[in-house]
Structure formats: structure tokens, C-alpha cells
Design a protein around this motif. Structure first.
Motif, short mmCIF file in Angstrom:
data_model
loop_
_atom_site.label_atom_id
_atom_site.label_comp_id
_atom_site.label_asym_id
_atom_site.label_seq_id
_atom_site.Cartn_x
_atom_site.Cartn_y
_atom_site.Cartn_z
N GLY A 206 19.36 18.55 -17.13
CA GLY A 206 19.29 19.94 -17.53
C GLY A 206 19.82 20.16 -18.94
O GLY A 206 20.56 19.33 -19.48
N ALA A 207 19.43 21.29 -19.52
CA ALA A 207 19.87 21.61 -20.88
C ALA A 207 21.30 22.13 -20.89
O ALA A 207 21.96 22.13 -21.94
N HIS A 208 21.80 22.58 -19.76
CA HIS A 208 23.15 23.15 -19.66
C HIS A 208 23.89 22.40 -18.55
O HIS A 208 23.41 22.31 -17.42
N SER A 209 25.06 21.91 -18.86
CA SER A 209 25.80 21.08 -17.92
C SER A 209 26.14 21.80 -16.63
O SER A 209 26.11 21.19 -15.55
N GLU A 210 26.43 23.11 -16.71
CA GLU A 210 26.83 23.82 -15.50
C GLU A 210 25.68 24.04 -14.52
O GLU A 210 25.91 24.26 -13.33
N THR A 211 24.44 23.96 -15.01
CA THR A 211 23.29 24.13 -14.11
C THR A 211 22.38 22.90 -14.10
O THR A 211 21.22 22.99 -13.71
N CYS A 212 22.90 21.77 -14.51
CA CYS A 212 22.10 20.54 -14.50
C CYS A 212 22.07 19.96 -13.09
O CYS A 212 23.12 19.62 -12.53
N PRO A 213 20.90 19.83 -12.49
CA PRO A 213 20.83 19.30 -11.11
C PRO A 213 21.28 17.84 -11.01
O PRO A 213 21.83 17.43 -10.00
N VAL A 214 21.06 17.07 -12.07
CA VAL A 214 21.45 15.65 -12.06
C VAL A 214 22.98 15.54 -12.04
O VAL A 214 23.55 14.79 -11.23
N LEU A 215 23.65 16.27 -12.91
CA LEU A 215 25.11 16.23 -12.95
C LEU A 215 25.72 16.79 -11.67
O LEU A 215 26.74 16.30 -11.18
N ALA A 216 25.08 17.84 -11.13
CA ALA A 216 25.59 18.43 -9.88
C ALA A 216 25.50 17.43 -8.74
O ALA A 216 26.42 17.33 -7.91
N LEU A 217 24.40 16.69 -8.68
CA LEU A 217 24.25 15.70 -7.61
C LEU A 217 25.25 14.55 -7.79
O LEU A 217 25.81 14.04 -6.80
N GLU A 218 25.47 14.14 -9.04
CA GLU A 218 26.44 13.08 -9.28
C GLU A 218 27.85 13.50 -8.88
O GLU A 218 28.62 12.71 -8.33
N ALA A 219 28.18 14.78 -9.12
CA ALA A 219 29.50 15.29 -8.72
C ALA A 219 29.64 15.28 -7.20
O ALA A 219 30.71 14.96 -6.67
N TRP A 220 28.57 15.62 -6.50
CA TRP A 220 28.61 15.58 -5.03
C TRP A 220 28.71 14.14 -4.53
O TRP A 220 29.44 13.86 -3.57
N PHE A 221 28.03 13.22 -5.16
CA PHE A 221 28.12 11.81 -4.77
C PHE A 221 29.55 11.30 -4.92
O PHE A 221 30.07 10.58 -4.06
N GLU A 222 30.20 11.69 -6.01
CA GLU A 222 31.57 11.25 -6.24
C GLU A 222 32.52 11.84 -5.20
O GLU A 222 33.41 11.14 -4.68
N ALA A 223 32.32 13.13 -4.88
CA ALA A 223 33.20 13.79 -3.92
C ALA A 223 32.98 13.29 -2.49
O ALA A 223 33.92 13.22 -1.70
#
Length: 338
Positions: A206-223
Motif C-alpha cells: 500500500g501507499a500508506h503504512s497504516e492502511t497497507c494490507p501487506v504490512l497489516a498481515l505481517e503484523a498479524w503473523f508476528e502476533a
């Protein structure tokens, strides 16, 4: 010397109980679970009505079905009546009985109900567009928790890939592949792909980190401790806001998460009802898919390109989302010299 063909039907051959049960299970799986639930509900309502008036429900005649259509036309939308008729037809055909809904009088009654009620839907899922998604993410005050990370990943992945709630619930870690520029998502089966041909969807960063689906999924994988290729459910239940379970979320749980996060962000559903020209809209499990199509159309993406991600097999189905967003741009009224 020619011989006439023998067109007589061979008598049925008895099969074992085990084989009969296997055939029954195979036939039952010819419809999706949602369709089976919907038809079962429709048949319960029809059977109850028949019982009140003393009519047979199975087998029944076309005059009973036509009377039921007239009765239902005073209570429900045309789409519901069409579902009822389809359920009655399936119930008879599945039992090897004649189809009472194929009668000309029944079809005429159904068309007359359509003219009287109109066939346009009276309600529609509110699209959670990119703008509304930012509003929903901004309202999340638990993004540092496992629940917040899971829910954000559900919202953003569902919007980015135009997923149905059942598709989100069915995802496993085997369905995700990390690429340098984003993710590849495999949809193994869907409403319009009952045979499991599968679809591959690309999800770029995504163009914005707070709404990037890739970063959001990575954060969930880590948690959650999830790992690609293990085959565990992508989204699972969380107990006591901390303990992450192994049980996949149901599609209804996915819908409840979407609704709860939209409600917390004070997303007003009435505004879209006016734009869409329907009596009622509501946030549902379909709102992410609708939001993708609406946002893409508003950004000027053509219908054919949108359909490659939304996987709409018919463009007229996609048009219900695209049309409100692009009605002014598509209109030729400004091109006729008024």
C-alpha cells in the motif's frame, strides 16, 4: 436390413445402502452450504403456509405455488419470492418428482409479482470504501493488541482483494505467497467457482503504512506466530484478548468484526442508501467487496479491469457498484450540446 433402435428404459438396478449413501452425499454437495441453508429456510416457510391452508407441500401443484407467490408478494421482495420458487423446484426435482414451478401459470405469476414489486433490490451492503476504511482504522484504539492486529488485517486484506466473508474465513497460510512487491493470494473456491478452479489475486504494497494490507498481515503473523505454508487457518479465534486459538473464524464472525469496527467508527449507512437508490443499506460481510469495486470505479478504473480482481463473471452484477461511482463520467448528457 436395418433394425429399429430400442428406446425402452432399463429398469432401475438396486444398489447397496453404502453406494446409495455415497450418491446422496455427492448430490447434496452440488449446492453450496449457503444455498442449502437458504433453500431449507424457504421450504420451512412454504411448508408452514401449506399446513395452515391444508395444501400439500411435497408433492404440490402449480396452483398452490402460484397462490403462494400471490401471498408472498404482499410480504417480501421479489428476490425472496424467486428464491422461494427455486427452493420449491429443487425440493421436487431432488426427490424425482415433477417440477410444479415449470408450469406456465407459475412463471406468469412470478413475472406479475416482479412488475408489481419491482426487481430492484430494496437494500444493499454499504461499501466500505478506501475513505471509510481509513475512518475505521483511525477509530481502532487496540492496534497494539492481537485482536486489533487481526481485525485490521481482515479489513485491509478483504478490501484489497475484494473478498467475500466466506472467502476470508476459508483462507489458510498455504494460500499466501510473499513476493517482493506484495502478496499473491490464492482463492481456492468461491461463490462463482463451486468446482474449485481457483483464482490468483495480486496484492501490492500500500501507499500508506497504516492502511497497507501487506504490512497489516505481517503484523498479524508476528502476533499470532503464523507461518507461511503450514496450512493453519489464516484468521483464528482469540480467547481472553490474548490467547490465540487454532480454530478458524467462521464467516459470520468475520461479518460481525466488520460490522463492529464500522460501528465504532460511526460510519453512516444512510448516506449510501440515498446514492444507491435503495431503501436501506447496512454494513455486512459483503461491504469489503463492495467497497473495493466502488473505490476502484471512483478512481476511474474500467469495469473489465475491476472484474479481474473482484472475479465478477457478469459485468451487470459489477455495475451495481460501479454505476453510482461513475454515473456522471459515463453519462453522454454533457456531450449532446445542451
Amino acid at each position: 436390413m436395418s433394425r429399429a433402435l430400442d428406446t425402452r428404459t432399463a429398469p432401475p438396478t438396486p444398489v447397496t445402502l453404502e453406494d446409495a449413501q455415497s450418491v446422496g452425499a455427492l448430490l447434496a454437495s452440488s449446492r453450496s452450504a449457503e444455498t442449502r441453508r437458504s433453500y431449507a429456510s424457504a421450504m420451512r416457510t412454504f411448508t408452514a403456509w401449506c399446513r395452515v391452508w391444508g395444501y400439500p407441500s411435497i408433492p404440490t401443484g402449480p396452483e398452490v405455488v402460484a397462490s403462494y407467490i400471490a401471498h408472498r408478494a404482499e410480504l417480501v421482495a421479489h428476490s425472496t419470492i424467486s428464491r422461494d420458487v427455486a427452493a420449491i423446484s429443487a425440493a421436487h426435482l431432488d426427490k424425482g418428482l415433477g417440477d410444479p414451478t415449470a408450469h406456465h401459470g407459475v412463471r406468469q405469476a412470478l413475472r406479475s409479482a416482479g412488475r408489481a414489486l419491482g426487481t430492484s433490490p430494496s437494500r444493499r451492503a454499504t461499501p466500505l470504501t478506501t475513505v471509510l476504511m481509513r475512518q475505521a482504522i483511525d477509530a481502532m484504539d487496540d492496534l497494539e493488541t492481537a485482536t486489533g492486529k487481526r481485525d485490521r488485517a481482515i479489513l485491509l486484506l478483504g478490501l484489497a482483494a475484494a473478498l467475500r466473508r466466506r472467502e476470508l474465513a476459508a483462507l489458510t497460510t498455504n494460500d499466501i505467497a510473499r513476493q517482493g512487491a506484495g502478496l499473491l493470494l490464492q482463492i481456492r473456491r468461491s461463490k462463482t467457482d463451486q468446482t474449485g478452479r481457483g483464482d490468483l489475486i495480486g496484492i501490492p504494497l500500500g501507499a500508506h503504512s497504516e492502511t497497507c494490507p501487506v504490512l497489516a498481515l505481517e503484523a498479524w503473523f508476528e502476533a499470532s506466530g503464523r507461518k507461511l505454508g503450514v496450512g493453519s487457518p489464516l484468521f483464528s479465534r482469540i480467547y481472553n484478548h490474548s490467547r490465540i486459538g487454532d480454530t478458524a473464524l467462521s464467516d459470520r464472525s468475520i461479518a460481525r468484526i466488520i460490522q463492529a469496527r464500522a460501528a465504532a467508527a460511526n460510519i453512516n449507512e444512510k448516506d449510501y442508501a440515498h446514492i444507491a437508490g435503495v431503501a436501506q443499506t447496512w454494513v455486512s460481510g459483503h461491504s469489503l467487496r463492495a467497497g473495493h469495486a466502488t473505490s476502484a470505479a471512483a478512481a476511474g478504473v474500467d469495469s473489465m479491469t475491476i472484474s479481474r480482481t473482484t472475479r465478477h463473471r457478469r459485468l451487470d452484477s459489477l455495475a451495481r457498484y460501479v454505476r453510482p461511482a461513475s454515473a456522471l463520467e459515463d453519462s453522454t448528457a454533457g456531450k449532446i450540446g445542451l
